[in-house]
Write an enzyme that holds these catalytic residues in place. Structure first.
Site, mmCIF file in Angstrom:
data_model
loop_
_atom_site.group_PDB
_atom_site.id
_atom_site.type_symbol
_atom_site.label_atom_id
_atom_site.label_comp_id
_atom_site.label_asym_id
_atom_site.label_seq_id
_atom_site.Cartn_x
_atom_site.Cartn_y
_atom_site.Cartn_z
ATOM 1 C CG HIS A 25 10.793 -3.638 -1.316
ATOM 2 N ND1 HIS A 25 10.293 -4.730 -0.774
ATOM 3 C CD2 HIS A 25 10.874 -2.730 -0.410
ATOM 4 C CE1 HIS A 25 10.285 -4.450 0.553
ATOM 5 N NE2 HIS A 25 10.409 -3.117 0.724
HETATM 6 C C1 BDR Z 1 7.291 -0.976 -2.620
HETATM 7 O O1 BDR Z 1 6.775 0.085 -1.998
HETATM 8 C C2 BDR Z 1 7.569 1.003 -2.263
HETATM 9 O O2 BDR Z 1 7.666 1.896 -1.022
HETATM 10 C C3 BDR Z 1 9.211 0.576 -2.536
HETATM 11 O O3 BDR Z 1 9.511 1.633 -3.725
HETATM 12 C C4 BDR Z 1 8.519 -0.609 -3.254
HETATM 13 O O4 BDR Z 1 8.117 -0.470 -4.746
HETATM 14 C C5 BDR Z 1 7.576 -2.182 -1.319
HETATM 15 O O5 BDR Z 1 6.559 -2.559 -0.771
#
Ligand code: BDR
Ligand code: CA
Length: 314
Positions: free
Chosen positions: A244
């Site tokens: 992400h």
């Molecule tokens: C986001 O949530 C976190 O767990 C990850 O680091 C990312 O920023 C993805 O949904």
């Protein structure tokens, strides 16, 4: 060649946050990292502010200023994600406790002060976690909003649904009220939702190329990714998990890898069922203000190539 951008990374590391920070460290010609501000999210603030420093030390960047910010969302109880990231938030490799100190200043004050002292339009905010610190800074000093060059943030999801509830993505779900403050603030926003990050799977051959870089940061990153993806592989049945947060930094380095459009985005704060949902008016069916550039498509191979190339430069 892009001009060098001044950035602040607001983050809750997190293995994918670590990948984003490493991508910034590998790109000194394009990015000047003014500071890292930690926020509670994936794990507690004590751990996210520790993890941010671990990443700096792993990359031999002890000169980086790391600040601790909000330890809980604006109004809700903190929800964390150890089920994804492990107990420490950075599970996977064996990592030493950091020895570099945290800065004394509160992260929110650092954001305010930096935006006031740098020329207007010079600083880009990169948000990789819940938007609590950013919202607190905007609430405390509304004058800084128009001084922000751009807020590039990972969060939300629309066509893809949510990852923590059927409707909500984790970062927005943790602090919907903060997201609401930010999306209503008028700051120029580039949003990296699950719609784009779910196209970026850590497939075996992509991770193998990172492993081939062979440096300690690259090796640690591979172990982090292998830990991080196990949850998503089970959940989505995919080859690798979605990566992400590095989308935010990659966008600054190579915007041509991404495609999206300007839309209105509203944050659900009232409903229990859909709290934290990002309602994106992708088809422009309302005349509500277009407050964010919502990214939906990405050149995934180009993204992983960039990541690998920059990891090799750390
Ligand atoms: C986001 O949530 C976190 O767990 C990850 O680091 C990312 O920023 C993805 O949904
Ligand atoms: Ca994150």
């Amino acid at each position: 060649m892009l001009e060098r951008r001044k950035i602040i990374i607001d983050t809750d590391p997190g293995q994918d946050d670590a990948a984003a920070i490493m991508l910034a460290f590998g790109s000194p010609a394009e990015l000047e990292l003014l500071g890292i501000t930690a926020v509670a999210g994936n794990v507690s603030l004590a751990l996210t502010s520790r993890n941010a420093r671990i990443i700096c030390e792993l990359c031999d960047r002890r000169d980086t200023k790391v600040f601790a910010g909000a330890d809980k969302p604006l109004v809700r109880k903190l929800v964390t994600a150890e089920h994804v990231h492990g107990k420490t938030g950075l599970d996977g490799p064996v990592l030493d406790e950091p020895t570099m100190p945290l800065q004394d200043q509160y992260a929110v004050d650092f954001i305010v002060e930096t935006l006031r002292s740098e020329p207007a339009g010079a600083v880009t905010l990169c948000a990789l976690g819940p938007l609590t610190n950013v919202a607190l800074a905007f609430q405390k000093a509304p004058d800084i909003v128009e001084r922000v060059r751009e807020l590039v943030m990972m969060g939300g999801g629309f066509f893809e649904g949510g990852n923590i509830t059927p409707a909500a993505e984790f970062n927005i779900y943790v602090d919907p009220e903060a997201a609401d403050v930010v999306f209503r603030s008028g700051v120029p926003i580039v949003m990296m939702p699950l719609d784009v990050t779910h196209r970026l799977l850590t497939r075996k051959e992509r991770v193998k190329r990172i492993a081939e870089v062979g440096t300690p940061p690259a090796k640690a990153m591979v172990e982090m990714l292998e830990f991080f993806e196990r949850f998503d592989v089970e959940k989505y049945g995919s080859d690798g998990g979605p990566l992400h947060d590095p989308t935010v930094i990659a966008y600054l380095l190579k915007p041509e890898l991404f495609e999206g459009r300007n839309c209105n985005v509203e944050i659900e704060v009232k409903s229990e069922l859909t709290a934290g949902m990002t309602v994106v008016d992708w088809w422009h069916v309302t005349d509500r203000k277009r407050n964010a550039k919502v990214i939906r498509f990405v050149d995934a191979d180009g993204f992983f190539e960039l990541l690998t190339e920059r990891f090799a430069k750390i």
